[in-house]
Every structure is written in structure tokens, then in C-alpha cells.
Design a protein around this motif. Structure first.
Motif, PDB file in Angstrom:
ATOM      1  N   GLY A   4      10.476  31.707 -12.793  1.00 28.60           N
ATOM      2  CA  GLY A   4      11.622  31.766 -13.696  1.00 28.60           C
ATOM      3  C   GLY A   4      11.943  30.426 -14.331  1.00 28.60           C
ATOM      4  N   GLN A   5      11.837  29.353 -13.535  1.00 28.32           N
ATOM      5  CA  GLN A   5      12.100  28.019 -14.073  1.00 28.32           C
ATOM      6  C   GLN A   5      11.046  27.636 -15.108  1.00 28.32           C
ATOM      7  OE1 GLN A   5      12.137  26.141 -10.184  1.00 28.32           O
ATOM      8  NE2 GLN A   5      14.329  25.734 -10.322  1.00 28.32           N
ATOM      9  N   LYS A   8      11.853  29.358 -18.278  1.00 25.13           N
ATOM     10  CA  LYS A   8      12.954  28.660 -18.945  1.00 25.13           C
ATOM     11  C   LYS A   8      12.451  27.411 -19.664  1.00 25.13           C
ATOM     12  CE  LYS A   8      17.505  26.638 -18.038  1.00 25.13           C
ATOM     13  NZ  LYS A   8      18.536  26.359 -17.005  1.00 25.13           N
ATOM     14  N   GLN A  18      18.513  32.061 -24.858  1.00 20.21           N
ATOM     15  CA  GLN A  18      18.245  33.236 -24.026  1.00 20.21           C
ATOM     16  C   GLN A  18      18.345  34.507 -24.863  1.00 20.21           C
ATOM     17  OE1 GLN A  18      20.849  33.142 -20.581  1.00 20.21           O
ATOM     18  NE2 GLN A  18      19.295  32.096 -19.354  1.00 20.21           N
ATOM     19  N   GLU A  36      15.257  33.767 -14.934  1.00 18.09           N
ATOM     20  CA  GLU A  36      15.215  32.311 -15.032  1.00 18.09           C
ATOM     21  C   GLU A  36      15.845  31.632 -13.824  1.00 18.09           C
ATOM     22  OE1 GLU A  36      16.774  30.903 -18.724  1.00 18.09           O
ATOM     23  OE2 GLU A  36      15.081  31.676 -19.899  1.00 18.09           O
TER      24      GLU A  36
END
Length: 203
Positions: A4-5, A8, A18, A36
Motif C-alpha cells: 500500500g505504501q 501511494k 486519491q 494505502e
């Protein structure tokens, strides 16, 4: 750094909010927020997001966070320290990007939607100028420089400073133009004070 990171990080590199990712991936905003923050999502949802970002899990695994890059660099004995110069006018910026073969950019410290939008417009303009610089006439080049100066001033009004550098690969003379944007309050910015006596000696 979990999946998720990394998603992002990739979204931010594309200068997407987003909401833009939600629209492109055809998933809910709640799903993107959860993905994220936690890195968890159903397989079909994850694939939709990856498709929207034009990537896949294999490529995602190669993404390293800025913090991880710093840690890695600090453990290498012969890491080169590179400094970017503050750019305050369109002419200064054109000296960096003109005739470059490649354009690398990044942005930091954008805390408002207005800042993000202005940065997105600016970085897109820089890319456009780089693409057409060699084919426009001299008069048009002055106009492009003036437009870039106005956009740089707008960024400064929002508390953002533009930095850049021109890197040349000595093996093949491949030129890379680097443009990055930071808040003027960012602690990474070094304010260099020149010794007046030294300046007089060098004149």
C-alpha cells in the motif's frame, strides 16, 4: 515498506490525488485509503489499482521509499553527495532543462490541494518546454522563460521553492535534467552564507 505504501509512492510520483486514482481504477475511495494505509485489498481490487497505475506486482517490488534510499546510501562508503541549486527564474530553469535527453522530477511538502495542483501544472509545463525547446523560435523561447518565471513566483507565494541540477553521464554525454520542489521551511534546505573576503579574493 508494504504494498500500500508503494502504491501511494507511485500515485504521488504521478501527481495524482486519491480521488484521481479512485476514478481511474474504478474502485471506492474507502478502498484506496485502506489499501494505502494497511496494504490489504482483494486480489481483483489490487489488480485494478495496479492497472490504473500502469504497473504490476513485480515492478512494485522494486520501489524503494525515500527513507530506505537514505539508509542505503548512508551505509555505502563512497556515496556521492549531490546538491541541487535553487531556481528563481525561468531563464535559470531553461539552462538546466534545455537539450536534456531525460527529465527527472519530484515534489515534497505539498500539504494543500492548491499546492498539489499548482505543482502538477508547473511540472507538466516544464516537461512541455523540454519537449519543444529545440523547435521553437527565439521570440517564443523568451515567452516560455517568462511563463516559467510566473509559475515559479506562484509556487513561492505558496511557500514552495524550486531546485534543480543538470547531470551529464560522461560515458555517453547523456543529459538528465533534475527538478524538485520543496517547502522553503524544509530542514533539508541548506542556506549557504558566502564569506565576503573570499568573494573579494576571487574577483
Amino acid at each position: 515498506m508494504h504494498t500500500g505504501q508503494k502504491i501511494k509512492e507511485l500515485r504521488k510520483l504521478k501527481l495524482w490525488t486519491q480521488a484521481e486514482l479512485v476514478d481511474r481504477a474504478k474502485v471506492s475511495e474507502r478502498t484506496v485509503r485502506r489499501l494505502e494505509s494497511s496494504g490489504t485489498a482483494e486480489s481483483a481490487t489490487l489488480l485494478s489499482v495496479l492497472d490504473a497505475l500502469e504497473t504490476n506486482l513485480s515492478e512494485l517490488d522494486n520501489i524503494v521509499s525515500e527513507d530506505e534510499s537514505i539508509k542505503k546510501a548512508s551505509t555505502e562508503k563512497h556515496t556521492d553527495v549531490k546538491f541541487l541549486h535553487r531556481i528563481q527564474s525561468g531563464r535559470d530553469l531553461v539552462r538546466i532543462i534545455s537539450h536534456a535527453h531525460q527529465y527527472g522530477y519530484d515534489y515534497h511538502d505539498c500539504h494543500t490541494e492548491e499546492q498539489t495542483e499548482v505543482v502538477q501544472v508547473f511540472l507538466t509545463t516544464v516537461a512541455d518546454v523540454l519537449d519543444i525547446w529545440d523547435i521553437v523560435e527565439i521570440g517564443q523561447r523568451f515567452d516560455l522563460e517568462n511563463n516559467l518565471s510566473k509559475e515559479i513566483k506562484h509556487l513561492e507565494e505558496l511557500g514552495l521553492w524550486v531546485f534543480g541540477d543538470r547531470q551529464i553521464n560522461k560515458k555517453d554525454n547523456w543529459i538528465t535534467a533534475i527538478v524538485e520542489i520543496y517547502s522553503k521551511e524544509n530542514p533539508l534546505i541548506q542556506k549557504v552564507k558566502l564569506d565576503k573576503d573570499l568573494m573579494r579574493k576571487n574577483k
